[in-house]
Motif scaffolding. Structure first.
Motif, PDB file in Angstrom:
ATOM      1  N   SER A   1      -0.103  -3.516 -13.175  1.00 20.10           N
ATOM      2  CA  SER A   1       0.763  -3.240 -12.023  1.00 20.10           C
ATOM      3  C   SER A   1       1.053  -4.459 -11.158  1.00 20.10           C
ATOM      4  O   SER A   1       1.787  -4.360 -10.176  1.00 20.10           O
ATOM      5  N   PHE A   2       0.501  -5.622 -11.507  1.00 18.55           N
ATOM      6  CA  PHE A   2       0.725  -6.823 -10.714  1.00 18.55           C
ATOM      7  C   PHE A   2       2.197  -7.199 -10.566  1.00 18.55           C
ATOM      8  O   PHE A   2       2.620  -7.618  -9.482  1.00 18.55           O
ATOM      9  N   PHE A  13       0.831  -1.207   0.000  1.00 19.18           N
ATOM     10  CA  PHE A  13       0.000   0.000   0.000  1.00 19.18           C
ATOM     11  C   PHE A  13       0.868   1.261   0.000  1.00 19.18           C
ATOM     12  O   PHE A  13       0.508   2.281  -0.606  1.00 19.18           O
ATOM     13  N   ILE A  14       2.028   1.190   0.661  1.00 23.94           N
ATOM     14  CA  ILE A  14       2.964   2.316   0.636  1.00 23.94           C
ATOM     15  C   ILE A  14       3.425   2.587  -0.790  1.00 23.94           C
ATOM     16  O   ILE A  14       3.509   3.742  -1.226  1.00 23.94           O
ATOM     17  N   THR A  15       3.716   1.507  -1.538  1.00 23.83           N
ATOM     18  CA  THR A  15       4.138   1.707  -2.932  1.00 23.83           C
ATOM     19  C   THR A  15       3.015   2.333  -3.749  1.00 23.83           C
ATOM     20  O   THR A  15       3.266   3.150  -4.640  1.00 23.83           O
ATOM     21  N   ALA A  16       1.770   1.953  -3.449  1.00 22.65           N
ATOM     22  CA  ALA A  16       0.635   2.548  -4.159  1.00 22.65           C
ATOM     23  C   ALA A  16       0.495   4.028  -3.810  1.00 22.65           C
ATOM     24  O   ALA A  16       0.269   4.870  -4.691  1.00 22.65           O
ATOM     25  N   LEU A  17       0.641   4.351  -2.534  1.00 16.60           N
ATOM     26  CA  LEU A  17       0.557   5.751  -2.112  1.00 16.60           C
ATOM     27  C   LEU A  17       1.633   6.599  -2.784  1.00 16.60           C
ATOM     28  O   LEU A  17       1.410   7.772  -3.101  1.00 16.60           O
ATOM     29  N   GLN A  48      -1.279  -3.331  -6.447  1.00 17.64           N
ATOM     30  CA  GLN A  48       0.045  -3.745  -5.963  1.00 17.64           C
ATOM     31  C   GLN A  48       0.010  -4.388  -4.576  1.00 17.64           C
ATOM     32  O   GLN A  48       0.644  -5.433  -4.376  1.00 17.64           O
ATOM     33  N   PRO A  49      -0.690  -3.814  -3.582  1.00 12.83           N
ATOM     34  CA  PRO A  49      -0.724  -4.512  -2.287  1.00 12.83           C
ATOM     35  C   PRO A  49      -1.408  -5.874  -2.371  1.00 12.83           C
ATOM     36  O   PRO A  49      -1.034  -6.799  -1.644  1.00 12.83           O
ATOM     37  N   ILE A  50      -2.381  -6.020  -3.267  1.00 15.22           N
ATOM     38  CA  ILE A  50      -3.047  -7.311  -3.438  1.00 15.22           C
ATOM     39  C   ILE A  50      -2.063  -8.322  -4.029  1.00 15.22           C
ATOM     40  O   ILE A  50      -1.942  -9.459  -3.557  1.00 15.22           O
ATOM     41  N   GLY A  51      -1.340  -7.898  -5.069  1.00 14.56           N
ATOM     42  CA  GLY A  51      -0.341  -8.767  -5.670  1.00 14.56           C
ATOM     43  C   GLY A  51       0.752  -9.134  -4.681  1.00 14.56           C
ATOM     44  O   GLY A  51       1.247 -10.270  -4.674  1.00 14.56           O
TER      45      GLY A  51
END
Length: 267
Positions: free
Chosen positions: A118-119, A15-19, A194-197
């Motif tokens: 983005s996976f 989630f940090i990478t998504a933010l 990304q956090p899901i992957g």
């Protein structure tokens, strides 16, 4: 409980990478536009970071866990994923305008498309956490858990890589008059898979430890292929009107990206 805590930590890292993608909208809070020179440099920076993370992080770690053949097989599978993703997306064009005007059904469609795109980055983050909490593993003690150095390295690398992607998303939204805060939101939205992957990849390599070398190779192959087929071509296309076709800016960004990440990889 330990498994849930580990999955939560991996999700937070993803989630940090998504933010971080939302940081791509920050320049538009300060200026009306970003020059092509800076844009090319940012793509070069992202490319250098991804290459350094793949070579000095994932591949080196993979070789410590398995054989070069296993890494190569994993890399081939990672490249195949990106090729299939390109094939799926070839006939799909998501206009950024749809971000601002999307209803629920359209948002689901867009998120599905972005998941394919983005996976690989999320997988890279998840695989890097494979040694999370293991005794004797090299890492840093955070929140009572030993977090692998590779995981910290990978989370930083993907986060920095996401910033120019956020810029790329924000540029067309800016031309449509979308507000700065909404640009930041849609940039973050584009990386939510990304956090899901990351969680799925982490769960897989923890359950199937024998596949860990393949997992490292898979993530590295996908990222290297993304750099070769998306990042560098995007930079060269943007830099075409610049003196020297933008090669100087691209090379400078590449060198800066590698120089930024190598010291962390050697920790």
């Amino acid at each position: 409980m330990a498994l849930l805590a580990n999955l939560t930590l991996v999700f937070v890292a993803g989630f940090i990478t998504a933010l971080a993608t939302g940081l791509g909208a920050i320049p538009f809070f300060l200026v009306d536009d970003i020059s092509d020179r800076w844009y090319v440099g940012l793509w070069g920076l992202a490319s250098g970071i991804m290459l350094a993370a793949s070579l000095f992080g994932l591949i080196f770690e993979g070789l410590a866990e398995g054989t070069a053949f296993e890494i190569a097989v994993g890399m081939g599978a990672g490249v195949l994923l990106v090729i299939v993703a390109h094939w799926v997306l070839d006939d799909v064009d998501v206009d950024p305008k749809e971000y601002a005007e999307a209803d629920f059904k359209k948002l689901v469609l867009i998120l599905g498309i972005l998941t394919v795109h983005s996976f690989p980055e999320g997988i890279a983050v998840g695989v890097s956490f494979a040694e999370l909490g293991f005794e004797g593993a090299d890492g840093v003690l955070l929140f009572g858990t030993t977090v692998p150095i590779l995981a910290i390295f990978m989370t930083i690398a993907i986060s920095i890589h996401n910033i120019p992607e956020g810029v790329a998303i924000s540029i067309p939204l800016r031309s449509m008059g979308v507000s700065e805060w909404r640009m930041a939101w849609w940039a973050v939205f584009s990386s939510l898979p990304q956090p899901i992957g990351a969680v799925l990849a982490f769960a897989f390599v923890r359950l199937a430890r024998d596949f860990l070398p393949y997992g490292f190779g898979f993530a590295a192959g996908a990222m290297i292929y993304l750099v070769a087929t998306e990042f560098i071509p995007e930079a060269l296309e943007t830099g075409a009107p610049l003196p020297g076709d933008g090669h100087r800016e691209l090379l400078g960004g590449l060198v800066a990206g590698v120089a930024l990440m190598v010291p962390l990889a050697l920790v």
